[in-house]
Design an enzyme around this catalytic site. Structure first.
Site, short mmCIF file in Angstrom:
data_model
loop_
_atom_site.label_atom_id
_atom_site.label_comp_id
_atom_site.label_asym_id
_atom_site.label_seq_id
_atom_site.Cartn_x
_atom_site.Cartn_y
_atom_site.Cartn_z
N ARG A 1 -13.97 39.66 -8.00
CA ARG A 1 -13.34 40.74 -8.36
C ARG A 1 -12.34 41.66 -7.55
O ARG A 1 -11.30 41.59 -8.28
CB ARG A 1 -14.69 41.73 -8.57
CG ARG A 1 -15.62 40.96 -9.80
CD ARG A 1 -17.33 42.03 -10.09
NE ARG A 1 -17.43 41.17 -10.74
CZ ARG A 1 -18.66 40.00 -11.32
NH1 ARG A 1 -18.42 39.15 -10.35
NH2 ARG A 1 -19.43 39.67 -12.14
N GLN B 1 -20.22 37.80 -17.66
CA GLN B 1 -19.22 38.23 -17.40
C GLN B 1 -18.75 38.58 -18.20
O GLN B 1 -17.29 39.15 -18.29
CB GLN B 1 -18.56 36.97 -16.73
CG GLN B 1 -19.15 36.74 -15.41
CD GLN B 1 -19.49 35.37 -15.35
OE1 GLN B 1 -18.09 34.30 -15.96
NE2 GLN B 1 -19.34 34.46 -13.57
N ASP C 1 -28.81 30.91 -10.69
CA ASP C 1 -28.22 30.37 -9.24
C ASP C 1 -29.40 30.23 -8.27
O ASP C 1 -29.23 29.32 -7.77
CB ASP C 1 -26.88 31.06 -8.66
CG ASP C 1 -25.40 31.04 -9.61
OD1 ASP C 1 -26.12 29.86 -10.37
OD2 ASP C 1 -25.13 31.28 -9.55
N SER D 1 -19.04 36.43 -5.74
CA SER D 1 -19.25 37.79 -7.35
C SER D 1 -18.47 38.92 -6.88
O SER D 1 -17.64 39.76 -7.61
CB SER D 1 -20.46 38.17 -7.22
OG SER D 1 -21.25 36.85 -8.12
N LYS E 1 -24.32 26.13 -17.66
CA LYS E 1 -23.75 26.35 -15.98
C LYS E 1 -22.39 25.42 -15.79
O LYS E 1 -22.23 24.92 -17.10
CB LYS E 1 -24.50 26.18 -15.09
CG LYS E 1 -25.32 27.51 -15.53
CD LYS E 1 -25.34 29.12 -15.76
CE LYS E 1 -24.47 29.16 -14.29
NZ LYS E 1 -24.52 30.91 -13.85
#
Length: 411
Positions: A25, A158, A295, A21, A322
């Protein structure tokens, strides 16, 4: 590739892999903002590799030594490949729009099924043109006009993160509605801060200041969603020390510590950069909200399969969108070990039944494969696990780390 796993558990130490994550980015924002960055502790999962290939397509030079250095020289790419990475697809969409690119985005079949509509709607209002094709999407932002935005984040945080990156490179403010998984927004804010972008945030309203920094050196923190597999194994088997986990992390899945400690007789020990998990007895049912921690649902469902307490998965329908339909797959995994399932409109409950041992387990979803392996180790069953190579999407070192706990792989 199909494998069996043998051996006996022994206490051991695991280094948590990088939080993709964060790493995705940093990689993408460096490439699109033209700000160099050096990243330590990158695990090179498939999703991280996809982000790196997108950076290369945008002109970045990538150097690998003890760390990963990105030296950007941005140009609009003719095409990029998002593979099966929803994060890379959504973030790159906003970044391509910010740089007014005309680019074809390749997507694998599973990614084509995942939602993008709300992000497309918001960017289309800025004269960004999208055309859906058989194997991806064409984005043409060459005539786009930046302006203030409103985005619905109810289906994915997101979308909000993508628009935050868009506005950080253009102008205007952002209003986000119905935000789910708000801690992922905090990860995006921290990413922007590390590149010198100030973010004003209040009740879903965001404004951005631009004081770009050069030569960032950043150590990627360990991933709590990957650590969750070892946490669950340790709760049933014995002591496991997991390093590279920040106690003050803004990762949403760091919530697993409080979730477990709230129902566990023996608490997880927490230090500055590591945790220690102990074999324990559970004192009450476990509740996991998929809107906040999707998750965590696959590994935590294992507690309901093998313990005396039930696992309650709230807002479980979000699992349908997902990497796979994880609602169906969690049910399939649980039932293969004999668990009982109850469902209503908003809650799925997993309870222990008469334990059974499947001969083989076949999933394509990386988190379902790893969850099934942990379930198999807890059950001590002789199980054939299929499609094992798919764990590389998030945790390429998973099988090697099993050896630190007394297990070995039979191919």
């Amino acid at each position: 590739m199909n494998v069996r796993i043998s051996g006996e558990f022994r206490p051991g130490v695991i280094n948590a892999p990088s939080s993709k994550s964060f790493s995705q980015r940093y990689i993408l924002y460096s490439a699109f903002s033209n700000i160099p960055v050096t990243l330590k502790n990158v695990s090179f999962s498939d999703d991280e590799r996809i982000a790196l290939e997108i950076a290369r397509a945008c002109g970045a030079d990538i150097e690998f030594n003890d760390s990963l250095t990105i030296k950007p020289d941005f140009r609009c790419p003719d095409e990029i490949n998002a593979g099966e990475s929803g994060t890379s697809l959504r973030l790159a969409t906003g970044l391509l729009a910010a740089r007014r690119c005309k680019t074809f985005i390749h997507e694998e079949a599973s990614l084509l099924k995942r939602p993008l509509d709300d992000l497309i709607k918001t960017l289309s209002e800025k004269n960004v043109v999208f055309n859906n094709l058989d194997n991806g999407i064409m984005i043409d932002a060459s005539n786009s006009i930046p302006s203030d935005s409103i985005i619905d984040g109810g289906r994915s945080s997101q979308f909000v993160s993508s628009m935050m990156m868009y506005h950080s490179l253009t102008s205007g403010s952002l209003k986000a509605l119905n935000i789910v998984s708000n801690d992922y927004i905090k990860i995006t804010i921290k990413t922007l801060n590390d590149f010198g972008i100030s973010v004003y945030s209040s009740n879903g309203f965001f404004e951005f200041g631009k004081t770009l920094m050069k030569g960032n050196k950043i150590c990627i923190e360990g991933d709590y969603s990957s650590a969750a597999f070892w946490i669950v194994l340790g709760l049933f088997k014995g002591d496991i020390e997991i390093k590279n986990l920040k106690s003050d992390s803004c990762q949403p899945d760091a919530a697993i510590i409080n979730i477990i400690n709230g129902i566990s007789e023996r608490k997880i020990d927490i230090y500055n950069n590591k945790i220690v998990v102990h074999k324990t007895r559970f004192l009450g049912d476990l509740y996991i909200d998929v809107d906040k921690n999707p998750d965590l649902a696959p590994p935590l469902s294992i507690i309901g399969i093998f313990s005396d307490v039930a696992v309650h998965i709230l807002n479980y329908r979000r699992l349908e969108i997902k990497e796979s339909n994880r609602e169906e797959n969690i049910i399939s995994m649980a039932r293969s070990f004999g668990a009982l399932i109850e469902k209503n409109d908003n809650e799925m409950v997993i309870r222990r039944g008469k334990i059974s041992l499947p001969e083989r387990i076949s999933f394509s979803d990386h988190r379902m494969i790893m969850s099934s392996i942990i379930a198999g180790l807890i059950s001590s069953g002789d199980i054939l696990y299929e499609n094992i190579e798919n764990i590389n999407k998030s945790y390429p070192g998973f099988l090697n780390d099993l050896s630190n706990l007394g297990y070995y792989i039979l191919k």
